[in-house]
Design a protein around this motif. Structure first.
Motif, PDB file in Angstrom:
ATOM      1  N   VAL A  45       0.846  -1.199   0.000  1.00  0.00           N
ATOM      2  CA  VAL A  45       0.000   0.000   0.000  1.00  0.00           C
ATOM      3  C   VAL A  45       0.882   1.248   0.000  1.00  0.00           C
ATOM      4  CG1 VAL A  45      -1.676   1.361   1.324  1.00  0.00           C
ATOM      5  CG2 VAL A  45      -1.991  -1.107   1.079  1.00  0.00           C
ATOM      6  N   SER A  46       1.889   1.279   0.845  1.00  0.00           N
ATOM      7  CA  SER A  46       2.792   2.436   0.916  1.00  0.00           C
ATOM      8  C   SER A  46       3.503   2.670  -0.406  1.00  0.00           C
ATOM      9  CB  SER A  46       3.823   2.220   2.030  1.00  0.00           C
ATOM     10  OG  SER A  46       3.185   2.144   3.265  1.00  0.00           O
ATOM     11  N   ARG A  47       4.001   1.600  -0.995  1.00  0.00           N
ATOM     12  CA  ARG A  47       4.725   1.704  -2.274  1.00  0.00           C
ATOM     13  C   ARG A  47       3.812   2.250  -3.358  1.00  0.00           C
ATOM     14  NH1 ARG A  47       5.231  -0.813  -6.851  1.00  0.00           N
ATOM     15  NH2 ARG A  47       3.699  -2.409  -6.343  1.00  0.00           N
ATOM     16  N   ARG A  48       2.614   1.718  -3.452  1.00  0.00           N
ATOM     17  CA  ARG A  48       1.681   2.188  -4.483  1.00  0.00           C
ATOM     18  C   ARG A  48       1.272   3.640  -4.246  1.00  0.00           C
ATOM     19  NH1 ARG A  48      -2.325  -2.611  -6.573  1.00  0.00           N
ATOM     20  NH2 ARG A  48      -0.780  -4.280  -6.575  1.00  0.00           N
ATOM     21  N   ALA A  49       1.078   4.023  -2.993  1.00  0.00           N
ATOM     22  CA  ALA A  49       0.718   5.413  -2.687  1.00  0.00           C
ATOM     23  C   ALA A  49       1.853   6.350  -3.084  1.00  0.00           C
ATOM     24  CB  ALA A  49       0.384   5.566  -1.205  1.00  0.00           C
ATOM     25  N   ALA A  50       3.078   5.976  -2.766  1.00  0.00           N
ATOM     26  CA  ALA A  50       4.233   6.806  -3.137  1.00  0.00           C
ATOM     27  C   ALA A  50       4.319   6.963  -4.651  1.00  0.00           C
ATOM     28  CB  ALA A  50       5.522   6.201  -2.586  1.00  0.00           C
ATOM     29  N   ASN A  51       4.091   5.883  -5.378  1.00  0.00           N
ATOM     30  CA  ASN A  51       4.130   5.956  -6.837  1.00  0.00           C
ATOM     31  C   ASN A  51       3.010   6.819  -7.393  1.00  0.00           C
ATOM     32  OD1 ASN A  51       6.447   4.418  -7.044  1.00  0.00           O
ATOM     33  ND2 ASN A  51       5.344   2.493  -7.348  1.00  0.00           N
ATOM     34  N   SER A 116       1.213   4.819   6.581  1.00  0.00           N
ATOM     35  CA  SER A 116       0.039   4.625   5.728  1.00  0.00           C
ATOM     36  C   SER A 116      -1.104   3.927   6.458  1.00  0.00           C
ATOM     37  CB  SER A 116       0.415   3.868   4.453  1.00  0.00           C
ATOM     38  OG  SER A 116       0.853   2.562   4.751  1.00  0.00           O
ATOM     39  N   ASP A 117      -0.795   3.052   7.401  1.00  0.00           N
ATOM     40  CA  ASP A 117      -1.851   2.386   8.176  1.00  0.00           C
ATOM     41  C   ASP A 117      -2.758   3.390   8.874  1.00  0.00           C
ATOM     42  OD1 ASP A 117      -1.245  -0.193   7.551  1.00  0.00           O
ATOM     43  OD2 ASP A 117      -0.441  -0.738   9.507  1.00  0.00           O
ATOM     44  N   SER A 118      -2.175   4.458   9.377  1.00  0.00           N
ATOM     45  CA  SER A 118      -2.978   5.443  10.103  1.00  0.00           C
ATOM     46  C   SER A 118      -3.894   6.233   9.170  1.00  0.00           C
ATOM     47  CB  SER A 118      -2.075   6.402  10.884  1.00  0.00           C
ATOM     48  OG  SER A 118      -1.342   7.221   9.996  1.00  0.00           O
ATOM     49  N   LEU A 119      -3.609   6.216   7.870  1.00  0.00           N
ATOM     50  CA  LEU A 119      -4.432   6.957   6.924  1.00  0.00           C
ATOM     51  C   LEU A 119      -5.557   6.117   6.323  1.00  0.00           C
ATOM     52  CD1 LEU A 119      -1.735   9.071   5.059  1.00  0.00           C
ATOM     53  CD2 LEU A 119      -3.147   9.714   7.010  1.00  0.00           C
ATOM     54  N   HIS A 120      -5.307   4.839   6.099  1.00  0.00           N
ATOM     55  CA  HIS A 120      -6.378   4.027   5.515  1.00  0.00           C
ATOM     56  C   HIS A 120      -7.161   3.253   6.565  1.00  0.00           C
ATOM     57  CE1 HIS A 120      -4.241   0.191   5.815  1.00  0.00           C
ATOM     58  NE2 HIS A 120      -3.224   0.709   5.169  1.00  0.00           N
ATOM     59  N   GLY A 121      -6.592   3.034   7.738  1.00  0.00           N
ATOM     60  CA  GLY A 121      -7.317   2.473   8.861  1.00  0.00           C
ATOM     61  C   GLY A 121      -7.710   1.010   8.785  1.00  0.00           C
ATOM     62  N   MET A 122      -7.237   0.271   7.805  1.00  0.00           N
ATOM     63  CA  MET A 122      -7.596  -1.149   7.705  1.00  0.00           C
ATOM     64  C   MET A 122      -6.526  -2.022   8.339  1.00  0.00           C
ATOM     65  SD  MET A 122      -9.574  -1.906   4.185  1.00  0.00           S
ATOM     66  CE  MET A 122      -9.581  -3.590   4.708  1.00  0.00           C
ATOM     67  N   ILE A 128       0.616 -10.500   0.543  1.00  0.00           N
ATOM     68  CA  ILE A 128      -0.016  -9.680  -0.502  1.00  0.00           C
ATOM     69  C   ILE A 128      -1.002 -10.487  -1.328  1.00  0.00           C
ATOM     70  CG2 ILE A 128       1.891  -8.035  -0.623  1.00  0.00           C
ATOM     71  CD1 ILE A 128       2.631  -9.357  -3.320  1.00  0.00           C
ATOM     72  N   ASP A 129      -0.880 -11.802  -1.298  1.00  0.00           N
ATOM     73  CA  ASP A 129      -1.819 -12.629  -2.044  1.00  0.00           C
ATOM     74  C   ASP A 129      -3.180 -12.724  -1.345  1.00  0.00           C
ATOM     75  OD1 ASP A 129      -0.665 -14.070   0.021  1.00  0.00           O
ATOM     76  OD2 ASP A 129      -0.595 -15.952  -1.084  1.00  0.00           O
ATOM     77  N   GLU A 130      -3.283 -12.165  -0.156  1.00  0.00           N
ATOM     78  CA  GLU A 130      -4.539 -12.176   0.598  1.00  0.00           C
ATOM     79  C   GLU A 130      -5.347 -10.896   0.380  1.00  0.00           C
ATOM     80  OE1 GLU A 130      -3.907 -13.459   4.745  1.00  0.00           O
ATOM     81  OE2 GLU A 130      -1.889 -14.029   4.072  1.00  0.00           O
ATOM     82  N   VAL A 131      -4.812  -9.979  -0.421  1.00  0.00           N
ATOM     83  CA  VAL A 131      -5.484  -8.699  -0.694  1.00  0.00           C
ATOM     84  C   VAL A 131      -5.616  -8.562  -2.209  1.00  0.00           C
ATOM     85  CG1 VAL A 131      -5.356  -6.187  -0.392  1.00  0.00           C
ATOM     86  CG2 VAL A 131      -4.438  -7.695   1.383  1.00  0.00           C
ATOM     87  N   SER A 132      -6.792  -8.184  -2.662  1.00  0.00           N
ATOM     88  CA  SER A 132      -6.996  -8.052  -4.108  1.00  0.00           C
ATOM     89  C   SER A 132      -6.275  -6.815  -4.642  1.00  0.00           C
ATOM     90  CB  SER A 132      -8.492  -7.954  -4.427  1.00  0.00           C
ATOM     91  OG  SER A 132      -9.008  -6.700  -4.011  1.00  0.00           O
ATOM     92  N   ASP A 133      -5.993  -6.857  -5.920  1.00  0.00           N
ATOM     93  CA  ASP A 133      -5.362  -5.718  -6.585  1.00  0.00           C
ATOM     94  C   ASP A 133      -6.255  -4.484  -6.484  1.00  0.00           C
ATOM     95  OD1 ASP A 133      -2.993  -4.922  -8.068  1.00  0.00           O
ATOM     96  OD2 ASP A 133      -4.330  -4.650  -9.792  1.00  0.00           O
ATOM     97  N   GLU A 134      -7.551  -4.683  -6.592  1.00  0.00           N
ATOM     98  CA  GLU A 134      -8.509  -3.574  -6.482  1.00  0.00           C
ATOM     99  C   GLU A 134      -8.437  -2.939  -5.092  1.00  0.00           C
ATOM    100  OE1 GLU A 134      -9.531  -6.735  -7.558  1.00  0.00           O
ATOM    101  OE2 GLU A 134      -9.390  -6.177  -9.677  1.00  0.00           O
ATOM    102  N   ASP A 135      -8.345  -3.779  -4.043  1.00  0.00           N
ATOM    103  CA  ASP A 135      -8.229  -3.245  -2.685  1.00  0.00           C
ATOM    104  C   ASP A 135      -6.918  -2.498  -2.493  1.00  0.00           C
ATOM    105  OD1 ASP A 135     -10.729  -4.029  -1.822  1.00  0.00           O
ATOM    106  OD2 ASP A 135     -10.025  -5.889  -0.895  1.00  0.00           O
ATOM    107  N   PHE A 136      -5.822  -3.053  -3.033  1.00  0.00           N
ATOM    108  CA  PHE A 136      -4.538  -2.337  -2.943  1.00  0.00           C
ATOM    109  C   PHE A 136      -4.642  -0.970  -3.600  1.00  0.00           C
ATOM    110  CE2 PHE A 136      -1.951  -6.401  -2.419  1.00  0.00           C
ATOM    111  CZ  PHE A 136      -1.547  -6.092  -1.128  1.00  0.00           C
ATOM    112  N   ASN A 137      -5.211  -0.935  -4.788  1.00  0.00           N
ATOM    113  CA  ASN A 137      -5.335   0.340  -5.503  1.00  0.00           C
ATOM    114  C   ASN A 137      -6.217   1.325  -4.747  1.00  0.00           C
ATOM    115  OD1 ASN A 137      -3.624  -0.435  -7.585  1.00  0.00           O
ATOM    116  ND2 ASN A 137      -5.293  -1.226  -8.836  1.00  0.00           N
ATOM    117  N   ARG A 138      -7.321   0.853  -4.190  1.00  0.00           N
ATOM    118  CA  ARG A 138      -8.231   1.720  -3.430  1.00  0.00           C
ATOM    119  C   ARG A 138      -7.551   2.274  -2.183  1.00  0.00           C
ATOM    120  NH1 ARG A 138     -11.003   0.458   0.761  1.00  0.00           N
ATOM    121  NH2 ARG A 138     -10.903  -1.776   0.423  1.00  0.00           N
ATOM    122  N   LEU A 139      -6.858   1.409  -1.441  1.00  0.00           N
ATOM    123  CA  LEU A 139      -6.173   1.853  -0.222  1.00  0.00           C
ATOM    124  C   LEU A 139      -5.030   2.813  -0.547  1.00  0.00           C
ATOM    125  CD1 LEU A 139      -6.100  -1.516   1.745  1.00  0.00           C
ATOM    126  CD2 LEU A 139      -7.530   0.486   2.227  1.00  0.00           C
TER     127      LEU A 139
END
Length: 174
Positions: A45-51, A116-122, A128-139
């Motif tokens: 999540v952090s990596r994708r947000a930074a990008n 990033s945890d404090s911002l998305h709250g989940m 990473i295989d337990e989280v969908s790509d859509e959820d990663f992108n949304r978070l």
């Protein structure tokens, strides 16, 4: 208390990395974004947000740092961190690995540390295989938008209490 590590020096450079660094070493300088690059879902999540921030939302003012390159080699990536007017570390968890790594090679820097945890709250699992790509992108989008709204409003410098905590930042009008 410190942990000492030894990293084998290498003579070569990654030409892509060096070209990228030269292209982003501008006047005025950009804001450097480093991120957790961990193999867990929080790091993803952090990596994708930074990008998102560096390559889409604020690409004129931001530069995305290759943490591995900046940490292991005194070259273009580390020079970008040195030259940046601000450094933002988007961390996946409380270990703050990316900011601690960079402070290990550049002790004079004081990055703005945002968890990033404090911002998305989940509560995310490790894998990473337990989280969908859509959820990663949304978070990641949630985290990136929060950072842009809370910490990038205007060109103010953050108030930096000890530890570079992001809880006491100014928001515009500085």
């Amino acid at each position: 208390m410190f942990e000492e590590i030894k990293i084998e020096k290498i003579d070569g450079y990654c030409s892509y990395c060096e070209e990228y660094a030269k292209g982003h070493l501008t006047t005025p300088t950009k804001i450097a974004i480093i991120s957790c690059e961990g193999a867990c879902s929080r790091g993803e999540v952090s990596r994708r947000a930074a990008n998102l921030i560096a390559h889409k939302m604020a690409k004129e003012n931001m530069v995305r740092i290759c943490l591995g390159g900046a940490f292991t080699k005194d070259g273009g990536q580390r020079n970008l961190v040195r030259a940046s007017r601000k450094i933002i570390a988007i961390e996946g968890c409380f270990l703050n690995c990316s900011s601690r790594m960079m402070q290990g090679v550049l002790p004079e820097i004081t990055p703005l540390i945002i968890n990033s945890d404090s911002l998305h709250g989940m509560q995310l699992p490790f894998g990473i295989d337990e989280v969908s790509d859509e959820d990663f992108n949304r978070l990641a989008k949630t985290v990136a938008q929060e950072i842009m709204e809370k910490y990038m409003d205007g060109d103010c410098e953050p108030i930096r209490p000890s530890g570079g905590c992001c809880d006491q930042l100014c928001k515009g009008g500085c």
